[in-house]
Motif scaffolding. Structure first.
Motif, PDB file in Angstrom:
ATOM      1  N   THR A 198      24.778  27.155  30.558  1.00 29.55           N
ATOM      2  CA  THR A 198      25.651  26.345  29.692  1.00 29.55           C
ATOM      3  C   THR A 198      26.711  27.238  29.053  1.00 29.55           C
ATOM      4  OG1 THR A 198      23.723  24.990  29.205  1.00 29.55           O
ATOM      5  CG2 THR A 198      25.652  24.627  27.848  1.00 29.55           C
ATOM      6  N   LEU A 199      26.296  28.424  28.632  1.00 30.67           N
ATOM      7  CA  LEU A 199      27.265  29.362  28.056  1.00 30.67           C
ATOM      8  C   LEU A 199      28.331  29.716  29.096  1.00 30.67           C
ATOM      9  CD1 LEU A 199      28.115  31.449  25.826  1.00 30.67           C
ATOM     10  CD2 LEU A 199      26.768  33.092  27.115  1.00 30.67           C
ATOM     11  N   ALA A 200      27.899  30.007  30.327  1.00 32.70           N
ATOM     12  CA  ALA A 200      28.849  30.408  31.368  1.00 32.70           C
ATOM     13  C   ALA A 200      29.850  29.293  31.654  1.00 32.70           C
ATOM     14  CB  ALA A 200      28.092  30.787  32.637  1.00 32.70           C
ATOM     15  N   VAL A 201      29.353  28.048  31.705  1.00 34.16           N
ATOM     16  CA  VAL A 201      30.259  26.911  31.924  1.00 34.16           C
ATOM     17  C   VAL A 201      31.251  26.823  30.759  1.00 34.16           C
ATOM     18  CG1 VAL A 201      30.366  24.383  32.038  1.00 34.16           C
ATOM     19  CG2 VAL A 201      28.617  25.603  33.319  1.00 34.16           C
ATOM     20  N   THR A 202      30.735  26.984  29.546  1.00 32.00           N
ATOM     21  CA  THR A 202      31.605  26.910  28.361  1.00 32.00           C
ATOM     22  C   THR A 202      32.669  28.005  28.411  1.00 32.00           C
ATOM     23  OG1 THR A 202      29.681  26.144  27.114  1.00 32.00           O
ATOM     24  CG2 THR A 202      31.599  26.787  25.840  1.00 32.00           C
ATOM     25  N   VAL A 203      32.251  29.219  28.723  1.00 35.18           N
ATOM     26  CA  VAL A 203      33.211  30.332  28.768  1.00 35.18           C
ATOM     27  C   VAL A 203      34.242  30.091  29.865  1.00 35.18           C
ATOM     28  CG1 VAL A 203      33.481  32.795  29.289  1.00 35.18           C
ATOM     29  CG2 VAL A 203      31.643  32.040  27.788  1.00 35.18           C
ATOM     30  N   TYR A 204      33.779  29.665  31.038  1.00 30.19           N
ATOM     31  CA  TYR A 204      34.722  29.452  32.145  1.00 30.19           C
ATOM     32  C   TYR A 204      35.747  28.369  31.798  1.00 30.19           C
ATOM     33  CZ  TYR A 204      36.697  28.347  36.655  1.00 30.19           C
ATOM     34  OH  TYR A 204      37.602  28.117  37.666  1.00 30.19           O
ATOM     35  N   LEU A 205      35.263  27.285  31.188  1.00 33.95           N
ATOM     36  CA  LEU A 205      36.171  26.152  30.920  1.00 33.95           C
ATOM     37  C   LEU A 205      37.027  26.351  29.675  1.00 33.95           C
ATOM     38  CD1 LEU A 205      33.863  23.104  31.723  1.00 33.95           C
ATOM     39  CD2 LEU A 205      35.775  23.957  33.086  1.00 33.95           C
ATOM     40  N   GLY A 237      37.110  29.549  27.574  1.00 35.37           N
ATOM     41  CA  GLY A 237      37.431  30.908  27.120  1.00 35.37           C
ATOM     42  C   GLY A 237      36.980  31.157  25.696  1.00 35.37           C
ATOM     43  N   LEU A 238      37.920  31.583  24.872  1.00 37.08           N
ATOM     44  CA  LEU A 238      37.607  31.854  23.466  1.00 37.08           C
ATOM     45  C   LEU A 238      37.891  30.637  22.589  1.00 37.08           C
ATOM     46  CD1 LEU A 238      39.126  35.443  23.322  1.00 37.08           C
ATOM     47  CD2 LEU A 238      36.714  34.879  23.096  1.00 37.08           C
ATOM     48  N   HIS A 239      38.094  29.456  23.216  1.00 37.61           N
ATOM     49  CA  HIS A 239      38.504  28.276  22.438  1.00 37.61           C
ATOM     50  C   HIS A 239      37.613  27.060  22.664  1.00 37.61           C
ATOM     51  CE1 HIS A 239      42.240  30.576  21.939  1.00 37.61           C
ATOM     52  NE2 HIS A 239      42.122  30.831  23.215  1.00 37.61           N
ATOM     53  N   PRO A 240      36.289  27.212  22.645  1.00 37.69           N
ATOM     54  CA  PRO A 240      35.442  26.047  22.919  1.00 37.69           C
ATOM     55  C   PRO A 240      35.622  24.930  21.902  1.00 37.69           C
ATOM     56  CG  PRO A 240      34.119  27.832  22.030  1.00 37.69           C
ATOM     57  CD  PRO A 240      35.478  28.399  22.314  1.00 37.69           C
ATOM     58  N   ASN A 241      35.887  25.290  20.641  1.00 36.30           N
ATOM     59  CA  ASN A 241      36.023  24.256  19.607  1.00 36.30           C
ATOM     60  C   ASN A 241      37.264  23.406  19.816  1.00 36.30           C
ATOM     61  OD1 ASN A 241      33.773  25.052  17.756  1.00 36.30           O
ATOM     62  ND2 ASN A 241      34.885  26.986  17.887  1.00 36.30           N
ATOM     63  N   VAL A 242      38.195  23.939  20.572  1.00 37.07           N
ATOM     64  CA  VAL A 242      39.444  23.219  20.824  1.00 37.07           C
ATOM     65  C   VAL A 242      39.393  22.535  22.176  1.00 37.07           C
ATOM     66  CG1 VAL A 242      41.909  23.535  21.212  1.00 37.07           C
ATOM     67  CG2 VAL A 242      40.789  24.815  19.404  1.00 37.07           C
ATOM     68  N   MET A 243      39.080  23.330  23.201  1.00 39.77           N
ATOM     69  CA  MET A 243      39.261  22.849  24.569  1.00 39.77           C
ATOM     70  C   MET A 243      38.253  21.757  24.958  1.00 39.77           C
ATOM     71  SD  MET A 243      41.807  24.696  25.638  1.00 39.77           S
ATOM     72  CE  MET A 243      41.801  24.582  27.404  1.00 39.77           C
ATOM     73  N   LEU A 301      30.368  32.297  37.245  1.00 38.58           N
ATOM     74  CA  LEU A 301      31.287  31.623  36.316  1.00 38.58           C
ATOM     75  C   LEU A 301      31.783  32.579  35.228  1.00 38.58           C
ATOM     76  CD1 LEU A 301      29.536  28.157  35.870  1.00 38.58           C
ATOM     77  CD2 LEU A 301      31.820  28.541  36.785  1.00 38.58           C
ATOM     78  N   LEU A 302      30.882  33.431  34.752  1.00 37.85           N
ATOM     79  CA  LEU A 302      31.295  34.388  33.708  1.00 37.85           C
ATOM     80  C   LEU A 302      32.312  35.380  34.257  1.00 37.85           C
ATOM     81  CD1 LEU A 302      27.975  35.214  31.806  1.00 37.85           C
ATOM     82  CD2 LEU A 302      29.953  33.984  30.948  1.00 37.85           C
ATOM     83  N   SER A 303      32.073  35.828  35.476  1.00 35.63           N
ATOM     84  CA  SER A 303      32.993  36.778  36.081  1.00 35.63           C
ATOM     85  C   SER A 303      34.374  36.145  36.265  1.00 35.63           C
ATOM     86  CB  SER A 303      32.416  37.237  37.425  1.00 35.63           C
ATOM     87  OG  SER A 303      33.382  37.922  38.146  1.00 35.63           O
ATOM     88  N   ARG A 304      34.385  34.922  36.794  1.00 35.45           N
ATOM     89  CA  ARG A 304      35.669  34.238  37.006  1.00 35.45           C
ATOM     90  C   ARG A 304      36.316  33.860  35.675  1.00 35.45           C
ATOM     91  NH1 ARG A 304      35.201  30.524  42.444  1.00 35.45           N
ATOM     92  NH2 ARG A 304      34.816  32.273  43.830  1.00 35.45           N
ATOM     93  N   GLY A 305      35.470  33.533  34.706  1.00 39.38           N
ATOM     94  CA  GLY A 305      35.995  33.155  33.390  1.00 39.38           C
ATOM     95  C   GLY A 305      36.759  34.296  32.743  1.00 39.38           C
ATOM     96  N   ARG A 306      36.225  35.508  32.883  1.00 40.86           N
ATOM     97  CA  ARG A 306      36.921  36.679  32.316  1.00 40.86           C
ATOM     98  C   ARG A 306      38.322  36.800  32.898  1.00 40.86           C
ATOM     99  NH1 ARG A 306      32.224  39.477  33.593  1.00 40.86           N
ATOM    100  NH2 ARG A 306      30.853  39.821  31.826  1.00 40.86           N
ATOM    101  N   THR A 307      38.395  36.714  34.235  1.00 39.52           N
ATOM    102  CA  THR A 307      39.693  36.859  34.912  1.00 39.52           C
ATOM    103  C   THR A 307      40.631  35.725  34.508  1.00 39.52           C
ATOM    104  OG1 THR A 307      38.413  37.693  36.766  1.00 39.52           O
ATOM    105  CG2 THR A 307      40.727  37.216  37.174  1.00 39.52           C
ATOM    106  N   LYS A 308      40.082  34.514  34.506  1.00 39.62           N
ATOM    107  CA  LYS A 308      40.901  33.336  34.199  1.00 39.62           C
ATOM    108  C   LYS A 308      41.499  33.435  32.806  1.00 39.62           C
ATOM    109  CE  LYS A 308      40.154  28.406  33.295  1.00 39.62           C
ATOM    110  NZ  LYS A 308      39.163  27.326  33.321  1.00 39.62           N
TER     111      LYS A 308
END
Lengths: 238, 470
Positions: free
Chosen positions: B394-401, B403-409, B454-461
């Motif tokens: 769940t964390l990885a999905v959140t980070v991928y989708l 980033g540092l803005h879960p409360n917004v996005m 997802l975490l790896s791709r999330g970092r790059t994204k």
């Protein structure tokens, strides 16, 4: 220390900085002057690798700011125009946080030096969110110089500071430059530039209208204010 | 300024704030996503009726809206710092009693009315509309959707009103809050143990849905209006001129976690969490309270589904709810704070992940406690695997989708949809598998691989998003 070549930044259809070229030598205090919205902040953000240019290039301390932004930010000190320090760290903790990111030693001495120079040691254990705007600006100033950079880029250095602290900061910047440091700052307050700068650039609508030593203006008997107004109004009317 | 004018101004402000953050279309579509999910979920009700009877689903729905009320209330009362980080010096009408000739009570009263209307339109109405659209196909009376709208709105308001009341107590006195919560907890536990109170009686809006009579409606309204009125009457605004001083805690904390790397970031995350408004209290509101409700609901559920292992299902849901800790860790931070320092976005994300891993000791403790008190030690290992894997995924999905803005996005309709689609199937599969055999929950370890990807791709994204062009 800074070499900008044909630097351009477009935001959609708006060109914020338009093919600007200039250089700043080591030991120089360079002021970029311009009215609000003229492109000063965009220029500083490109020089510090915070945004990439649309075209052109900027070399800062020998590094390409677009290709190695982290390298540039590691070397220089930056005071952004609007950023405030983190709300829930105290002033001292914030300086220690920055020191941790920059892997600095002698952190106690470095912090004490800035608390003393900018006279806010009594606020060192106050949360940043509870600091006045002036004290926050002092803190941002301290973080930028904590690692004793050879080049500092400052967006509106004296904003929110009282006249006494403005004097302190101006004196510091002059002594810093005399000690071999280099400062590039932007402002729309002409008196500051006239008082402390070695050279100035005047920017309007993203283009540099003038770049030269302040001494030249003084030698020709002109005041910076009238020179600036003539130049900017002339450009606006053109 | 009359309350109706204040209310209208706040409604406009709320809409503009959300549409500025999420984009007008993205935010306008959010209720549509809720309606579509409610419609699809309702259409599947007959398929799972044997496993999930309608009244159990209704209980979950009411508990969900109760939680939404709690979260909306928490954000409204504690979200000022978030707004300041997002917009610089945020200036919202709710905080304007210093600059406007309007009393705090009047502003807070209008604020509560605004939250009531705005979020019922945003959450409850679309949910009820989706359910209403499904009723002809599943053989239910469409009038039930109207009843659901009323009872779910009551559940939402119950949560909102309760958290406003508790926050008012907190603003007056932390001891008063702690005492009140302790007394209420003891009374609730005693009442349940003695069998003096049932789940439906404890959640009057749900009781009203099951049996729409005057009594549960009146009790619901009483439980909403009395705390709300008390919180308006005794409201106090914690102005920032209460200067807070702290000794340097950053470096002692950083030294403790020095071996993990990113020590100063982790220490800063901890201080952000502890020193922001609400302190540890907000964790209670947004984390432990939902878990308590989930546990109570599971105790009901096992009466209907004999094969279910409450500890394993609890562990799966615990993993999902744990991911909300990431929202707290990012709430008071933004990459612009680091943009002038030699820091990469991926470094900030990595530091958040480490903070998250440390913070997960709290839900782990909850799981151990649940296992110890429920006699579920036999299924503790698969439950632990399920918790850890689901939390990481769940964390990885959140980070991928986000980033540092879960409360917004996560309020952006498309992002929220993708979040639900990524989480829900895995979750349901795990729960169904565990019904056949709790040991199957260990298969959740398969989620670790997609989580790492997802975490790896999330970092790059998000590196590319935060620093476009680099």
């Amino acid at each position: 220390m800074i070499e900008a070549t044909e630097l351009t930044k477009d935001y959609g259809n708006v060109t914020a900085v338009n093919r600007v070229s200039f250089s700043v030598a080591e030991g120089e205090l360079f002021g970029l002057l311009g009215p609000n919205g003229s492109g000063k902040t965009t220029m500083i953000r490109m020089l510090t690798g915070q945004i990439p240019p649309t075209s052109g290039s900027a070399r800062v301390m020998g590094l390409d700011a677009a290709k190695d932004p982290i390298g540039v930010r590691g070397l220089v000190g930056i005071i952004p125009e609007q950023e405030t320090p983190p709300s829930f760290l105290t002033a001292e903790e914030y300086l220690r946080f920055v020191a941790g990111i920059r892997n600095l030693d002698s952190v106690d001495e470095r912090c004490d030096r800035w608390f003393d120079l900018l006279e806010f040691g009594d606020k060192r254990d106050v949360l940043c969110k509870d600091l006045s705007r002036g004290t926050r600006q002092k803190l941002m100033f301290a973080q930028a110089f904590l690692h004793e950079p050879r080049l500092a880029l400052i967006d509106e250095p004296l904003i929110n500071l009282d006249p006494i602290m403005q004097r302190t900061v101006k004196d510091f910047l002059r002594s810093y430059v005399q000690g071999g440091g280099t400062v590039f700052f932007s402002t729309h307050i002409l008196e500051i530039a006239e008082e402390i700068c070695d050279r100035i650039g005047i920017i309007h609508n993203g283009r540099i209208l003038h770049c030269g030593p302040v001494g030249d203006l003084v030698g020709s008997g002109r005041h910076l204010e009238s020179f600036f107004l003539d130049l900017v109004r002339g450009d606006a009317g053109a | 300024m009359p309350v109706p004018d204040l209310f209208c101004a706040m409604m406009k402000e709320e809409w503009r704030m959300h549409s500025t953050i999420f984009g007008s279309l993205g935010f306008a579509l959010f209720p549509a996503v809720i309606a579509v999910f409610a419609l699809l979920g309702s259409l599947t009700l007959p398929l799972f009726a044997d496993v999930f009877p309608y009244d159990v689903v209704a209980l979950f729905a009411h508990a969900l809206f109760l939680l939404m009320g709690v979260m909306v209330g928490s954000f409204g009362l504690m979200g000022r710092e978030f707004m300041n980080r997002r917009f610089g010096q945020a200036s919202l009408i709710a905080y304007a009693s210093r600059s406007l000739p309007v009393s705090e009570r009047r502003i807070f009263g209008a604020f509560l009315v605004k939250d009531t209307v705005y979020y019922i339109l945003l959450y409850v109405l679309p949910f009820a509309a989706g359910f209403a659209a499904a009723t002809p196909f599943i053989g239910l009376d469409p009038g039930l959707a109207v009843l659901a709208f009323v009872s779910l709105a009551l559940a939402f308001l119950l949560g909102l009103s309760a958290v406003c009341f508790l926050s008012t107590l907190y603003a007056r006195s932390v001891a008063l809050l702690a005492g009140t919560v302790a007394v209420l907890t003891v009374l609730a536990v005693a009442a349940f143990r003695l069998g003096a109170i049932t789940v439906s009686a404890a959640l009057p809006p749900y009781a009203f849905f099951l049996d729409p009579k005057v009594e549960p409606l009146a009790i619901s309204l009483l439980l909403i209006l009395v705390p709300a009125a008390a919180s308006v009457l005794f409201v106090t605004v914690d102005y920032p001129d209460r200067t807070k001083r702290f000794k340097n805690s950053l470096e002692p904390l950083a030294e403790r976690v020095g071996t993990l790397g990113s020590a100063h970031f982790i220490a800063k995350d901890a201080l952000d969490l502890l020193r922001s408004e609400g302190g540890a209290g907000k964790v209670i509101f947004s984390f432990l309270l939902p878990l308590g409700l989930v546990w109570v609901c599971l105790q009901v559920l096992i009466r209907f589904i004999p094969g279910i292992d409450p500890l394993v299902v609890f562990a799966v849901l615990l993993g999902v709810i744990s991911a909300t800790i990431y929202n707290w860790l990012t709430e008071f931070d933004s990459f612009t704070s680091y943009a002038f320092l030699p820091v990469k976005v991926s470094e900030v994300i990595d530091a958040k992940l480490k903070s998250y891993a440390l913070a997960n000791l709290l839900p782990l403790g909850v799981l151990v406690l649940a296992a110890a008190t429920s006699g579920g030690a036999g299924t503790f290992i698969p439950a632990l695997a399920a918790f850890a894997s689901v939390s990481a995924y769940t964390l990885a999905v959140t980070v991928y989708l986000t980033g540092l803005h879960p409360n917004v996005m996560l309020y952006h309709a498309c992002v929220f949809l993708r979040y639900l689609l990524a989480i829900s199937p895995a979750l349901l599969l795990l729960i169904f598998a565990s019904i056949f055999d709790p040991a199957y929950a260990a298969s959740s370890l398969l989620l670790v691989a997609p989580a790492a990807l997802l975490l790896s791709r999330g970092r790059t994204k998000w590196q590319a998003w935060e620093m476009p062009g680099y």
